[in-house]
Design an enzyme around this catalytic site. Structure first.
Site, mmCIF file in Angstrom:
data_model
loop_
_atom_site.group_PDB
_atom_site.id
_atom_site.type_symbol
_atom_site.label_atom_id
_atom_site.label_comp_id
_atom_site.label_asym_id
_atom_site.label_seq_id
_atom_site.Cartn_x
_atom_site.Cartn_y
_atom_site.Cartn_z
ATOM 1 N N ASP A 67 1.189 -0.953 -0.097
ATOM 2 C CA ASP A 67 -0.150 -0.233 -0.104
ATOM 3 C C ASP A 67 0.731 0.942 -0.317
ATOM 4 O O ASP A 67 1.359 1.407 1.111
ATOM 5 C CB ASP A 67 -0.844 -0.118 0.930
ATOM 6 C CG ASP A 67 -1.872 1.195 1.391
ATOM 7 O OD1 ASP A 67 -1.750 1.950 0.376
ATOM 8 O OD2 ASP A 67 -3.086 1.416 2.016
ATOM 9 N N SER A 145 0.179 10.347 -16.405
ATOM 10 C CA SER A 145 -0.984 10.385 -16.968
ATOM 11 C C SER A 145 -0.710 11.757 -18.194
ATOM 12 O O SER A 145 0.498 12.893 -18.048
ATOM 13 C CB SER A 145 -2.448 10.314 -16.491
ATOM 14 O OG SER A 145 -3.465 11.117 -17.353
ATOM 15 N N TYR A 158 -6.561 15.634 -9.172
ATOM 16 C CA TYR A 158 -6.090 14.430 -10.185
ATOM 17 C C TYR A 158 -5.077 15.024 -10.785
ATOM 18 O O TYR A 158 -3.638 14.389 -10.435
ATOM 19 C CB TYR A 158 -7.215 13.442 -10.456
ATOM 20 C CG TYR A 158 -6.622 12.866 -11.520
ATOM 21 C CD1 TYR A 158 -6.010 11.458 -10.865
ATOM 22 C CD2 TYR A 158 -6.245 12.263 -13.010
ATOM 23 C CE1 TYR A 158 -5.079 10.599 -12.198
ATOM 24 C CE2 TYR A 158 -5.564 11.485 -13.477
ATOM 25 C CZ TYR A 158 -5.029 10.690 -13.129
ATOM 26 O OH TYR A 158 -4.576 9.754 -14.070
ATOM 27 N N LYS A 162 -0.781 14.931 -10.589
ATOM 28 C CA LYS A 162 0.010 14.514 -11.688
ATOM 29 C C LYS A 162 0.879 15.906 -12.491
ATOM 30 O O LYS A 162 1.924 14.610 -12.535
ATOM 31 C CB LYS A 162 -0.449 13.534 -13.098
ATOM 32 C CG LYS A 162 -1.763 12.653 -12.537
ATOM 33 C CD LYS A 162 -1.273 11.309 -12.435
ATOM 34 C CE LYS A 162 -1.534 10.295 -11.890
ATOM 35 N NZ LYS A 162 -0.953 8.934 -11.741
#
Length: 285
Positions: A67, A145, A158, A162
């Site tokens: 994790d 991404s 998000y 990134k």
């Protein structure tokens, strides 16, 4: 069955987030190339798909729990790999989670949670692995991404995570390079995985009425649905990641498809930001 080709030295490789999607296929492809792959995931109850894919490809994987948001989990797994195999040659930071929303409609704790998985998790694994990658003159590969290059509507948290990963790795790359460690970020575009389904957003619960963002969100969801209808396969994206383990050190930035390259190119040639604003603004008009 492995098929190590001449000139490719088998490596000890740690890959995070391998229960599905890009991570799963990268793990299998890396094992097919002859590498010893430690394939990790947050919850081992989700390993069935990975086991089935490995069986079909006739490869073996060392599957374990990691994790990335738990400091002890990270340090223990890296230490166990080095104790078991004597070295660590490459790390693929792939674990992450999607998130959809806009800041007025979510809490700071939700934003922090996105950063914990997508940014601080990458930092933690990188920090634990770097001493061993220095010893092996290894490779640090991080799946980000196209959202780490171009900010996208309703993806503030998000994309912020990134963007942070890309800035961290771009800054680290020359420093790590002085110690013989190559650093690469991999930028997929739309990929046909369960990632989108796992963003924790229910389209049926889309705010309406007094929400000033409802119409824009509906337009964004419609546009996103159409773009993912022609998404790259997770298998082909995973193959791109696995291929970076072999041959000459890869460049710092790699996209997994022509669509991703075209999309990222808009930003990299956009000195004043106008082209990106025209592009993404059209998604929610």
């Amino acid at each position: 069955m492995t098929n190590t080709s001449a000139g490719n030295t088998p490596k000890i490789v740690l890959i995070t987030g391998t229960s599905s999607g890009i991570g799963l296929h990268a793990a299998v492809a890396a094992a097919q190339a002859g590498h010893t792959v430690v394939a990790t995931m947050r919850n081992l109850e989700g390993q069935r798909a990975l086991l089935d894919a490995a069986d079909e490809a006739e490869v073996s994987l060392d599957i374990g729990r990691l994790d990335v948001t738990e400091a002890q989990s990270v340090t223990e797994v890296v230490a166990e790999i080095v104790a078991r195999y004597g070295r660590l040659d490459a790390v693929v930071n792939n674990a992450g989670s999607g998130h959809l929303g806009t800041i007025e409609n979510e809490t700071i704790d939700q934003v922090r949670a996105v950063m914990e998985v997508n940014y601080f998790g990458v930092v933690a694994v990188t920090r634990a692995a770097l001493p061993h990658l220095r010893t092996s003159h290894g490779r640090l590969i991080t799946v980000t991404s196209v959202g780490g290059v171009i900010g996208q509507p309703f993806n503030e948290a998000y994309c912020a995570a990134k963007f942070a990963v890309e800035g961290f790795m771009e800054s680290l790359a020359p420093v790590a390079g002085t110690a013989g460690v190559s650093v690469t970020v991999v930028e997929p575009g739309a990929v046909a995985t369960s990632f989108v389904a796992n963003v924790g957003f229910d389209p049926a619960a889309t705010p309406t009425g007094g929400d000033p963002f409802a119409a824009g969100l509906a337009a964004y969801l419609a546009r996103t649905g159409s773009s993912f209808a022609a998404a790259q396969s997770a298998e082909s994206a995973g193959a791109v990641v696995a291929a970076l383990l072999d041959g000459d050190p890869p460049p710092f930035r790699v996209q997994t498809s022509d669509a991703a390259r075209r999309f990222v190119a808009v930003k990299l040639a956009d000195l004043d930001g106008a082209a990106v604003q025209r592009l993404t603004g059209g998604w929610i008009a």
